[in-house]
Design an enzyme around this catalytic site. Sequence first.
Site, PDB file in Angstrom:
ATOM      1  N   LYS A  45       6.463  -9.537 -10.407  1.00 35.19           N
ATOM      2  CA  LYS A  45       7.159 -10.779 -10.799  1.00 35.19           C
ATOM      3  C   LYS A  45       7.060 -11.045 -12.290  1.00 35.19           C
ATOM      4  CE  LYS A  45       5.069 -14.061  -8.505  1.00 35.19           C
ATOM      5  NZ  LYS A  45       4.639 -15.327  -7.865  1.00 35.19           N
ATOM      6  N   LYS A  47       5.354  -9.027 -14.770  1.00 32.36           N
ATOM      7  CA  LYS A  47       5.187  -7.869 -15.670  1.00 32.36           C
ATOM      8  C   LYS A  47       3.833  -7.880 -16.411  1.00 32.36           C
ATOM      9  CE  LYS A  47       9.056  -6.241 -14.392  1.00 32.36           C
ATOM     10  NZ  LYS A  47       8.722  -6.172 -12.964  1.00 32.36           N
TER      11      LYS A  47
END
Length: 131
Positions: A45, A47
């Site tokens: 979601k 990174k």
Amino acid sequence: MTKRVITFGTFDVFHIGHVNILERARKQGDYLVVGVSSDQLNFAKKKRYSVYPQDQRVRILRALRFVDEVFIEESLELKAQYIEQYKADVLVMGDDWAGKFNDMQRHCEVIYLPRTPSISTSEIIEVVKAL
Ligand code: CTP
């Protein structure tokens, strides 16, 4: 009958915005279940990996008096399944997600609560980095 509330999030570097949303979520019913993003899901979601690993995020949430039950959310695609599994009557999300979960209205009531202004995990990480 007990009204069961469910909410989801990463809850990394636990802060006052998290307290506020969970406390208000609990007030929408009598029992609050929290789905905590797994480390893998959080990476997908956002990174970046969470600062606190999932087991610690779960333990912190379980220690709160307004949280009744905590589980690991493994996939964003399973929201409907989690709602059914935990028999949720209400889904609460912060209004950064406003409108995004309206299709869950087939399964339960959906409520978006206003976010606490001026605080987020990402912001805390930036502030600490700059110290
Ligand atoms: N939340 C909130 N107020 C804030 C921050 C978060 O109400 N100031 C809510 C979110 O809307 C969500 C839950 O807390 O329902 C978990 O959010 P999460 O993404 O874990 O926290 P953030 O601080 O937003 O994290 P990040 O900065 O990494 O996006």
